[in-house]
Design a protein around this motif. Structure first.
Motif, PDB file in Angstrom:
ATOM      1  N   GLY A 215      -9.923  -1.089   4.450  1.00 47.98           N
ATOM      2  CA  GLY A 215      -8.209  -1.175   4.505  1.00 47.98           C
ATOM      3  C   GLY A 215      -7.740  -1.658   3.248  1.00 47.98           C
ATOM      4  O   GLY A 215      -8.343  -1.988   2.285  1.00 47.98           O
ATOM      5  N   PRO A 216      -6.323  -1.793   3.287  1.00 50.83           N
ATOM      6  CA  PRO A 216      -5.490  -2.505   2.193  1.00 50.83           C
ATOM      7  C   PRO A 216      -5.631  -4.000   2.167  1.00 50.83           C
ATOM      8  O   PRO A 216      -4.924  -4.561   2.571  1.00 50.83           O
ATOM      9  CB  PRO A 216      -4.172  -1.997   2.559  1.00 50.83           C
TER      10      PRO A 216
ATOM     11  N   LYS B  41     -12.647  -0.217  -0.631  1.00 53.35           N
ATOM     12  CA  LYS B  41     -11.181  -0.623   0.048  1.00 53.35           C
ATOM     13  C   LYS B  41     -11.407   0.510   1.068  1.00 53.35           C
ATOM     14  O   LYS B  41     -10.663   0.417   2.103  1.00 53.35           O
ATOM     15  CB  LYS B  41     -10.080  -0.777  -0.876  1.00 53.35           C
ATOM     16  N   HIS B  42     -12.028   1.742   0.669  1.00 51.56           N
ATOM     17  CA  HIS B  42     -12.012   2.732   1.757  1.00 51.56           C
ATOM     18  C   HIS B  42     -12.557   2.348   2.852  1.00 51.56           C
ATOM     19  O   HIS B  42     -12.398   2.815   4.165  1.00 51.56           O
ATOM     20  CB  HIS B  42     -13.019   3.917   1.156  1.00 51.56           C
TER      21      HIS B  42
ATOM     22  N   ASN C 232      -3.738   4.123   2.857  1.00 54.97           N
ATOM     23  CA  ASN C 232      -4.622   3.568   1.679  1.00 54.97           C
ATOM     24  C   ASN C 232      -4.450   4.854   0.681  1.00 54.97           C
ATOM     25  O   ASN C 232      -4.557   6.008   0.944  1.00 54.97           O
ATOM     26  CB  ASN C 232      -6.170   3.725   2.307  1.00 54.97           C
TER      27      ASN C 232
ATOM     28  N   ARG D  81     -12.579   7.201   8.325  1.00 54.75           N
ATOM     29  CA  ARG D  81     -11.446   6.427   7.902  1.00 54.75           C
ATOM     30  C   ARG D  81     -10.687   5.467   8.644  1.00 54.75           C
ATOM     31  O   ARG D  81     -10.646   5.602  10.152  1.00 54.75           O
ATOM     32  CB  ARG D  81     -10.263   7.386   7.339  1.00 54.75           C
TER      33      ARG D  81
ATOM     34  N   TYR E  32      -5.157   2.810   8.630  1.00 52.53           N
ATOM     35  CA  TYR E  32      -4.377   2.070   7.767  1.00 52.53           C
ATOM     36  C   TYR E  32      -3.886   2.868   6.723  1.00 52.53           C
ATOM     37  O   TYR E  32      -4.659   3.694   6.308  1.00 52.53           O
ATOM     38  CB  TYR E  32      -4.966   0.651   7.276  1.00 52.53           C
TER      39      TYR E  32
ATOM     40  N   GLU F 150       0.845  -1.367  -0.061  1.00 49.83           N
ATOM     41  CA  GLU F 150      -0.102  -0.074   0.009  1.00 49.83           C
ATOM     42  C   GLU F 150       0.750   1.312   0.123  1.00 49.83           C
ATOM     43  O   GLU F 150       0.344   2.402  -0.509  1.00 49.83           O
ATOM     44  CB  GLU F 150      -1.043   0.107   1.254  1.00 49.83           C
TER      45      GLU F 150
ATOM     46  N   TYR G  49      -6.600   5.620  -1.591  1.00 44.94           N
ATOM     47  CA  TYR G  49      -7.575   6.355  -1.847  1.00 44.94           C
ATOM     48  C   TYR G  49      -7.802   7.493  -0.653  1.00 44.94           C
ATOM     49  O   TYR G  49      -7.979   8.595  -1.257  1.00 44.94           O
ATOM     50  CB  TYR G  49      -8.911   5.422  -1.511  1.00 44.94           C
TER      51      TYR G  49
END
Length: 375
Positions: free
Chosen positions: A134-135, A130-131, A163, A158, A161, A94, A165
């Motif tokens: 997480g990764p 994935k938001h 990310n 959020r 992690y 990531e 995004y």
């Protein structure tokens, strides 16, 4: 700004969503139209299925390279009013994803805004669920993640992690108030392209074709949980419609929106449909099956088999590694939660796009066959 002066730059135009954004913008009744549309991607478009008429001009460049980006986009920097960002570059972890994908967006924004007469007003940013998770594709982190509970909704905080995004959203926010933006968080995207980094239907179509070619059963490469529980998908046309809607709707500015078909499915039912449309025998999930398939391992050595299939059916010349990130599909088919997003916010803001997932899967599989991407 007069409507007829809207000029779009679609970065990632040869992917599933970018292609549909270009089509949407070129429709006579498209809001804000008529649009002038520039399409961009790392490689020239495939002549086999990408009609030249879908864009007014195509620009091939690598957004990772700041110098190349500047040279390629400077000639149009004074024209572009709307940037549609549907490009991504997958990396090993990531941190690398953040560095690469943030740099790409930064290089394009810097070039477009560097023109003394820059007209850039809005950016639509393609991200995903994935938001909220997480990764999940980072091997070093994916087994230790704490995700939000579904259904996912846009005001969830959020996660702690890294990310990419988040990094891209922060980059766009840093340009306020000189430009506005919208964020589009999709589920599993379905559509037709041989150039998308993750195309679920193409991967499943390739898997089915290999099974048929080798006379092996089309086994479900997931878990009992995902077989039985709910999931959602995002039709690439619906997603494109949301991008365009947000680009020309004042209320949608500086907002994030989930985008799904607004219906649900189980992989149990979907596997029956896929077996039918891919012309393979349906094999139900068997907990005690000693031959449970690991999709990544099964497809790892199938490059030559795919080449044979491409030759046999006269398909577009593709390599498995170009469209088949089976590691990502394996993760999706091994979720231990229901992968479902809420569309309430989108509807409350005035976007009512939706699709029948089962009908659209059938539509896109037929489209992929017509485009000679799968047999």
């Amino acid at each position: 700004m007069e409507n007829q002066h809207y000029v779009a730059l679609i970065v990632g135009v040869t992917g599933m969503v970018g292609f549909n954004i270009a089509q949407a913008l070129k429709k006579p009744d498209c809001k804000g139209g008529p649009w002038k549309v520039y399409g961009a991607a790392r490689r020239p478009p495939p002549a086999t299925w990408f009609p030249a008429s879908i864009v007014d001009d195509f620009i091939s460049f690598d957004a990772v390279d700041a110098v190349t980006t500047q040279a390629s986009l400077s000639p149009i920097a004074h024209e572009v009013t709307h940037l549609f960002w549907v490009a991504l570059h997958f990396q090993e972890d990531e941190e690398a994803n953040i560095a690469t994908n943030k740099a790409m967006l930064h290089n394009v924004l810097t070039t477009l805004k560097s023109s003394p007469s820059s007209r850039l007003t809005h950016v639509t940013l393609q991200t995903g669920t994935k938001h909220y998770m997480g990764p999940i594709f980072d091997p070093a982190r994916s087994t230790q993640l704490l995700s939000h509970d579904p259904p996912f909704h846009e005001d969830m905080p959020r996660l702690p992690y890294p990310n990419f995004y988040y990094a891209q959203e922060d980059l766009l926010a840093s340009h306020a108030p000189s430009l506005t933006y919208s964020v589009h968080r999709s589920s599993i995207i379905i559509g037709a392209s041989s150039r998308s980094a993750i195309n679920t239907l193409v991967m499943l179509g390739a898997y089915a074709a290999v099974c048929r070619h080798l006379r092996l059963p089309f086994r479900y490469p997931g878990t009992r949980y995902t077989w039985d529980h709910f999931c959602d998908m995002t039709d690439s046309e619906v997603l494109a419609q949301q991008h365009v809607w947000a680009a020309v709707t004042d209320k949608a500015k500086n907002q994030a929106f989930n985008c799904t078909n607004d219906d649900l499915f189980t992989w149990k039912r979907m596997w029956k449909l896929l077996s039918e449309v891919f012309d393979v025998e349906f094999v139900g999930f068997d907990e005690n099956d000693e031959d449970r398939v690991d999709l990544v391992e099964f497809m790892r050595d199938k490059d030559e088999i795919w080449d044979e299939i491409v030759e046999k059916y006269g398909l577009v010349k593709t390599k498995l590694k170009e469209f088949a990130y089976f590691e990502a599909l394996k993760v999706v088919l091994h979720f231990d939660f229901q992968h479902v997003s809420s569309m309430n916010k989108s509807k409350e803001y005035g976007f009512f796009g939706h699709a029948n997932t089962f009908k659209r899967v059938t539509f896109w599989v037929h489209k992929l066959r017509f485009m000679k991407i799968i047999p």
